[in-house]
Design a protein around this motif. Structure first.
Motif, PDB file in Angstrom:
ATOM      1  N   GLN A   1      -1.688   6.445   0.258  1.00  0.00           N
ATOM      2  CA  GLN A   1      -0.845   4.945   0.120  1.00  0.00           C
ATOM      3  C   GLN A   1      -1.534   4.051  -0.951  1.00  0.00           C
ATOM      4  O   GLN A   1      -0.572   3.502  -1.785  1.00  0.00           O
ATOM      5  N   GLU A   2      -2.846   4.053  -0.972  1.00  0.00           N
ATOM      6  CA  GLU A   2      -3.223   2.942  -1.644  1.00  0.00           C
ATOM      7  C   GLU A   2      -3.215   3.598  -3.268  1.00  0.00           C
ATOM      8  O   GLU A   2      -3.103   2.726  -4.123  1.00  0.00           O
ATOM      9  N   GLU A   3      -3.599   4.835  -3.631  1.00  0.00           N
ATOM     10  CA  GLU A   3      -3.128   5.302  -4.722  1.00  0.00           C
ATOM     11  C   GLU A   3      -1.906   5.224  -5.472  1.00  0.00           C
ATOM     12  O   GLU A   3      -1.438   4.855  -6.479  1.00  0.00           O
ATOM     13  N   LEU A   4      -0.793   5.314  -4.525  1.00  0.00           N
ATOM     14  CA  LEU A   4       0.753   5.318  -4.739  1.00  0.00           C
ATOM     15  C   LEU A   4       0.790   3.730  -5.211  1.00  0.00           C
ATOM     16  O   LEU A   4       1.450   3.308  -6.210  1.00  0.00           O
ATOM     17  N   CYS A   5       0.227   2.782  -4.479  1.00  0.00           N
ATOM     18  CA  CYS A   5       0.154   1.313  -4.632  1.00  0.00           C
ATOM     19  C   CYS A   5      -0.090   0.907  -6.201  1.00  0.00           C
ATOM     20  O   CYS A   5       0.415   0.204  -6.920  1.00  0.00           O
ATOM     21  N   ARG A   6      -1.429   1.436  -6.290  1.00  0.00           N
ATOM     22  CA  ARG A   6      -2.166   1.187  -7.525  1.00  0.00           C
ATOM     23  C   ARG A   6      -1.140   1.757  -8.642  1.00  0.00           C
ATOM     24  O   ARG A   6      -1.232   0.922  -9.783  1.00  0.00           O
ATOM     25  N   PHE A   7      -0.663   2.952  -8.556  1.00  0.00           N
ATOM     26  CA  PHE A   7       0.004   3.277  -9.564  1.00  0.00           C
ATOM     27  C   PHE A   7       1.220   2.621  -9.850  1.00  0.00           C
ATOM     28  O   PHE A   7       1.686   2.373 -10.921  1.00  0.00           O
TER      29      PHE A   7
ATOM     30  N   MET B   1      12.155  -4.723  -7.756  1.00  0.00           N
ATOM     31  CA  MET B   1      12.405  -3.647  -7.042  1.00  0.00           C
ATOM     32  C   MET B   1      11.726  -3.499  -5.789  1.00  0.00           C
ATOM     33  O   MET B   1      10.337  -3.783  -5.656  1.00  0.00           O
ATOM     34  N   LYS B   2      12.343  -3.500  -4.542  1.00  0.00           N
ATOM     35  CA  LYS B   2      11.576  -3.339  -3.163  1.00  0.00           C
ATOM     36  C   LYS B   2      11.551  -1.857  -3.175  1.00  0.00           C
ATOM     37  O   LYS B   2      12.412  -1.171  -2.838  1.00  0.00           O
ATOM     38  N   VAL B   3      10.288  -1.569  -2.781  1.00  0.00           N
ATOM     39  CA  VAL B   3       9.731  -0.256  -2.474  1.00  0.00           C
ATOM     40  C   VAL B   3       9.050   0.034  -1.138  1.00  0.00           C
ATOM     41  O   VAL B   3       8.057  -0.904  -0.828  1.00  0.00           O
ATOM     42  N   LEU B   4       9.437   1.027  -0.498  1.00  0.00           N
ATOM     43  CA  LEU B   4       8.957   1.185   0.708  1.00  0.00           C
ATOM     44  C   LEU B   4       8.068   2.517   0.768  1.00  0.00           C
ATOM     45  O   LEU B   4       8.591   3.414  -0.061  1.00  0.00           O
ATOM     46  N   ILE B   5       6.884   2.676   1.285  1.00  0.00           N
ATOM     47  CA  ILE B   5       5.919   3.774   1.243  1.00  0.00           C
ATOM     48  C   ILE B   5       5.794   4.324   2.595  1.00  0.00           C
ATOM     49  O   ILE B   5       5.629   3.840   3.584  1.00  0.00           O
ATOM     50  N   ILE B   6       6.293   5.688   2.584  1.00  0.00           N
ATOM     51  CA  ILE B   6       6.114   6.373   4.117  1.00  0.00           C
ATOM     52  C   ILE B   6       4.935   7.452   3.895  1.00  0.00           C
ATOM     53  O   ILE B   6       5.319   8.411   3.388  1.00  0.00           O
ATOM     54  N   GLU B   7       3.947   7.271   4.411  1.00  0.00           N
ATOM     55  CA  GLU B   7       2.617   8.092   3.992  1.00  0.00           C
ATOM     56  C   GLU B   7       1.507   7.935   4.784  1.00  0.00           C
ATOM     57  O   GLU B   7       1.365   6.709   5.209  1.00  0.00           O
ATOM     58  N   ASP B   8       1.184   8.896   5.705  1.00  0.00           N
ATOM     59  CA  ASP B   8       0.152   8.893   6.585  1.00  0.00           C
ATOM     60  C   ASP B   8      -1.147   8.869   6.162  1.00  0.00           C
ATOM     61  O   ASP B   8      -2.041   8.736   7.136  1.00  0.00           O
ATOM     62  N   GLU B   9      -1.280   9.119   5.158  1.00  0.00           N
ATOM     63  CA  GLU B   9      -2.790   9.342   4.375  1.00  0.00           C
ATOM     64  C   GLU B   9      -3.172   7.802   3.854  1.00  0.00           C
ATOM     65  O   GLU B   9      -2.407   7.581   2.802  1.00  0.00           O
ATOM     66  N   ARG B  10      -4.243   7.163   4.435  1.00  0.00           N
ATOM     67  CA  ARG B  10      -4.198   5.744   3.693  1.00  0.00           C
ATOM     68  C   ARG B  10      -4.722   5.747   2.337  1.00  0.00           C
ATOM     69  O   ARG B  10      -4.209   4.935   1.567  1.00  0.00           O
ATOM     70  N   PHE B  11      -5.610   6.764   1.792  1.00  0.00           N
ATOM     71  CA  PHE B  11      -5.909   6.957   0.352  1.00  0.00           C
ATOM     72  C   PHE B  11      -4.805   7.200  -0.518  1.00  0.00           C
ATOM     73  O   PHE B  11      -4.501   6.579  -1.416  1.00  0.00           O
TER      74      PHE B  11
ATOM     75  N   GLN C   1       0.638  -0.690 -11.952  1.00  0.00           N
ATOM     76  CA  GLN C   1       0.475  -0.268 -13.529  1.00  0.00           C
ATOM     77  C   GLN C   1       1.889  -0.175 -14.258  1.00  0.00           C
ATOM     78  O   GLN C   1       1.745  -0.158 -15.500  1.00  0.00           O
ATOM     79  N   ILE C   2       2.964  -0.046 -13.512  1.00  0.00           N
ATOM     80  CA  ILE C   2       4.203   0.075 -14.208  1.00  0.00           C
ATOM     81  C   ILE C   2       4.429  -1.321 -14.955  1.00  0.00           C
ATOM     82  O   ILE C   2       4.708  -2.443 -13.956  1.00  0.00           O
ATOM     83  N   LYS C   3       4.732  -1.153 -16.097  1.00  0.00           N
ATOM     84  CA  LYS C   3       5.058  -2.510 -16.777  1.00  0.00           C
ATOM     85  C   LYS C   3       6.572  -2.789 -17.021  1.00  0.00           C
ATOM     86  O   LYS C   3       7.322  -1.661 -17.216  1.00  0.00           O
ATOM     87  N   GLY C   4       7.081  -3.965 -17.152  1.00  0.00           N
ATOM     88  CA  GLY C   4       8.520  -4.146 -17.253  1.00  0.00           C
ATOM     89  C   GLY C   4       9.401  -4.159 -16.239  1.00  0.00           C
ATOM     90  O   GLY C   4      10.586  -4.354 -16.039  1.00  0.00           O
ATOM     91  N   TYR C   5       8.915  -4.076 -14.761  1.00  0.00           N
ATOM     92  CA  TYR C   5       9.617  -4.083 -13.560  1.00  0.00           C
ATOM     93  C   TYR C   5       8.655  -4.904 -12.642  1.00  0.00           C
ATOM     94  O   TYR C   5       7.678  -4.637 -12.701  1.00  0.00           O
ATOM     95  N   GLU C   6       9.471  -5.695 -11.992  1.00  0.00           N
ATOM     96  CA  GLU C   6       8.966  -6.337 -10.718  1.00  0.00           C
ATOM     97  C   GLU C   6       9.002  -5.388  -9.633  1.00  0.00           C
ATOM     98  O   GLU C   6      10.191  -5.152  -9.015  1.00  0.00           O
ATOM     99  N   ILE C   7       8.006  -4.928  -9.079  1.00  0.00           N
ATOM    100  CA  ILE C   7       7.934  -4.013  -8.061  1.00  0.00           C
ATOM    101  C   ILE C   7       7.180  -4.577  -6.881  1.00  0.00           C
ATOM    102  O   ILE C   7       5.982  -4.948  -6.782  1.00  0.00           O
ATOM    103  N   GLU C   8       7.994  -4.852  -5.695  1.00  0.00           N
ATOM    104  CA  GLU C   8       7.518  -5.381  -4.449  1.00  0.00           C
ATOM    105  C   GLU C   8       7.416  -3.970  -3.546  1.00  0.00           C
ATOM    106  O   GLU C   8       8.191  -3.462  -2.978  1.00  0.00           O
ATOM    107  N   VAL C   9       6.021  -3.890  -2.749  1.00  0.00           N
ATOM    108  CA  VAL C   9       5.962  -2.913  -1.864  1.00  0.00           C
ATOM    109  C   VAL C   9       6.152  -3.729  -0.596  1.00  0.00           C
ATOM    110  O   VAL C   9       5.444  -4.442  -0.012  1.00  0.00           O
ATOM    111  N   VAL C  10       7.247  -3.243   0.084  1.00  0.00           N
ATOM    112  CA  VAL C  10       7.899  -3.990   1.306  1.00  0.00           C
ATOM    113  C   VAL C  10       7.105  -3.556   2.618  1.00  0.00           C
ATOM    114  O   VAL C  10       7.246  -4.041   3.664  1.00  0.00           O
TER     115      VAL C  10
END
Length: 104
Positions: free
Chosen positions: A13-19, A1-11, A22-31
């Motif tokens: 962004q990083e928290e969402l990427c970490r979250f 699954m290709k995911v785009l994050i649109i967020e102006d706060e760096r912290f 941690q999701i198991k069973g899916y291949e998630i790529e932050v594009v």
């Protein structure tokens, strides 16, 4: 699954990427991680649409709803914001969920 994050706060962004990592069973790529309406409009104009977008409401240069007015976004969107008063407007676009910060 290709995911785009649109967020102006760096912290956030990083928290969402970490979250997402941690999701198991899916291949998630932050594009991409974008911080502004302008960058987002340009990104959608020159890239293949992702499978899912996490989008903050208030960005560094305006409200994310401006993105929908300027370009076609047909993929599902999960809004992540500290403001509950935009929920109705969010569900008038491609929103499938509306999460209040902090997320997680």
């Amino acid at each position: 699954m290709k995911v785009l994050i649109i967020e102006d706060e760096r912290f956030a962004q990083e928290e969402l990427c970490r979250f997402l990592e941690q999701i198991k069973g899916y291949e998630i790529e932050v594009v991409g991680c974008l911080e502004s309406v302008e960058d987002s409009i340009n990104w959608f104009g020159s890239n293949q649409e992702p499978d899912l977008v996490f989008m903050d409401i208030q960005l560094s240069d305006g409200l994310s709803f401006e993105i929908f007015n300027a370009t076609s976004v047909t993929c599902p969107v999960i809004f992540t914001t500290a403001f509950e008063n935009y929920a109705i407007q969010a569900f008038k676009v491609n929103s499938i969920d509306y999460l209040l910060k902090p997320v997680g």
